[in-house]
Scaffold this motif. Structure first.
Motif, mmCIF file in Angstrom:
data_model
loop_
_atom_site.group_PDB
_atom_site.id
_atom_site.type_symbol
_atom_site.label_atom_id
_atom_site.label_comp_id
_atom_site.label_asym_id
_atom_site.label_seq_id
_atom_site.Cartn_x
_atom_site.Cartn_y
_atom_site.Cartn_z
ATOM 1 N N UNK A 5 -0.633 8.413 -3.273
ATOM 2 C CA UNK A 5 0.588 7.794 -2.791
ATOM 3 C C UNK A 5 0.412 6.326 -2.480
ATOM 4 N N UNK A 6 1.503 5.736 -2.061
ATOM 5 C CA UNK A 6 1.514 4.323 -1.722
ATOM 6 C C UNK A 6 2.482 4.084 -0.571
ATOM 7 N N UNK A 7 2.167 3.114 0.230
ATOM 8 C CA UNK A 7 3.091 2.578 1.220
ATOM 9 C C UNK A 7 3.034 1.072 1.050
ATOM 10 N N UNK A 8 3.919 0.355 1.696
ATOM 11 C CA UNK A 8 3.915 -1.100 1.565
ATOM 12 C C UNK A 8 2.546 -1.628 2.011
ATOM 13 N N UNK A 9 1.801 -2.220 1.076
ATOM 14 C CA UNK A 9 0.501 -2.817 1.383
ATOM 15 C C UNK A 9 -0.703 -1.945 1.128
ATOM 16 N N UNK A 10 -0.506 -0.709 0.635
ATOM 17 C CA UNK A 10 -1.676 0.131 0.362
ATOM 18 C C UNK A 10 -1.381 1.160 -0.722
ATOM 19 N N UNK A 11 -2.480 1.675 -1.278
ATOM 20 C CA UNK A 11 -2.409 2.749 -2.270
ATOM 21 C C UNK A 11 -3.597 3.663 -2.003
ATOM 22 N N UNK A 12 -3.392 4.979 -2.118
ATOM 23 C CA UNK A 12 -4.452 5.947 -1.866
ATOM 24 C C UNK A 12 -4.797 6.670 -3.158
ATOM 25 N N UNK A 13 -6.083 6.568 -3.524
ATOM 26 C CA UNK A 13 -6.586 7.139 -4.770
ATOM 27 C C UNK A 13 -7.801 8.001 -4.435
ATOM 28 N N UNK A 14 -7.746 9.269 -4.816
ATOM 29 C CA UNK A 14 -8.838 10.210 -4.557
ATOM 30 C C UNK A 14 -9.312 10.151 -3.106
ATOM 31 N N UNK A 15 -8.361 10.091 -2.187
ATOM 32 C CA UNK A 15 -8.674 10.126 -0.764
ATOM 33 C C UNK A 15 -9.078 8.804 -0.143
ATOM 34 N N UNK A 67 2.413 -0.872 -12.070
ATOM 35 C CA UNK A 67 3.191 -0.643 -10.861
ATOM 36 C C UNK A 67 3.655 -1.998 -10.361
ATOM 37 N N UNK A 68 4.950 -2.233 -10.427
ATOM 38 C CA UNK A 68 5.513 -3.567 -10.214
ATOM 39 C C UNK A 68 5.803 -3.892 -8.748
ATOM 40 N N UNK A 69 5.234 -3.100 -7.843
ATOM 41 C CA UNK A 69 5.463 -3.324 -6.417
ATOM 42 C C UNK A 69 6.468 -2.342 -5.865
ATOM 43 N N UNK A 70 6.548 -2.284 -4.561
ATOM 44 C CA UNK A 70 7.448 -1.333 -3.916
ATOM 45 C C UNK A 70 8.907 -1.590 -4.297
ATOM 46 N N UNK A 71 9.238 -2.850 -4.579
ATOM 47 C CA UNK A 71 10.623 -3.200 -4.915
ATOM 48 C C UNK A 71 10.766 -3.697 -6.349
ATOM 49 N N UNK A 115 0.572 -3.136 -8.077
ATOM 50 C CA UNK A 115 0.892 -4.114 -7.035
ATOM 51 C C UNK A 115 1.420 -3.312 -5.850
ATOM 52 N N UNK A 116 0.865 -3.542 -4.651
ATOM 53 C CA UNK A 116 1.190 -2.663 -3.525
ATOM 54 C C UNK A 116 2.149 -3.260 -2.495
ATOM 55 N N UNK A 117 2.538 -4.511 -2.674
ATOM 56 C CA UNK A 117 3.544 -5.074 -1.779
ATOM 57 C C UNK A 117 4.820 -5.293 -2.584
ATOM 58 N N UNK A 118 5.678 -6.126 -2.123
ATOM 59 C CA UNK A 118 7.004 -6.394 -2.707
ATOM 60 C C UNK A 118 7.122 -5.931 -4.131
#
Length: 118
Positions: A5-15, A67-71, A115-118
């Motif tokens: 998953x991802x949240x604004x500013x981060x991404x989680x890969x294999x824990x 991944x073009x960012x959260x927005x 990209x994990x932000x905007x």
């Protein structure tokens, strides 16, 4: 390999959570994105330059999932687009949350750039 998953500013890969943009190589190795390769031309990391496309691409890659960012603010420069097309690499641009699902479901020889932000 699974992107959880991802949240604004981060991404989680294999824990493991990364608090920066990442590239997932054909081998599954996760590396930090080299944004400076695009910033030096455009002053922003929201446009992927040909230099960055060259750095990201690997022989044998058939698909780049961007991944073009959260927005959805990131896109390819025309030069980067042409470079990848010349190498028969299909590019899928989607907001990062959607791109994660696409990446996890794709069976192609693929590279992910997220990209994990905007």
């Amino acid at each position: 390999m699974e992107i959880e998953g991802t949240t604004f500013g981060s991404i989680t890969i294999d824990g493991k959570t990364y608090e920066y943009d990442v590239i997932i190589r054909l081998s599954g190795e996760v590396t930090k994105r080299k944004k400076k390769l695009s910033k030096k031309y455009y002053g922003t990391s929201h446009i992927v330059s040909k230099d960055e496309a060259k750095f990201v691409f690997e022989d044998g890659c058939k698909q780049l999932i961007l991944g073009t960012g959260q927005f959805g603010n990131v896109h390819l420069s025309q030069e980067a687009e042409a470079y990848l097309a010349k190498r028969s690499c299909t590019v899928l641009l989607q907001p990062t949350p959607e791109a994660i699902q696409t990446f996890n479901g794709s069976r192609a020889r693929k590279i992910g750039l997220f990209h994990v932000t905007c």
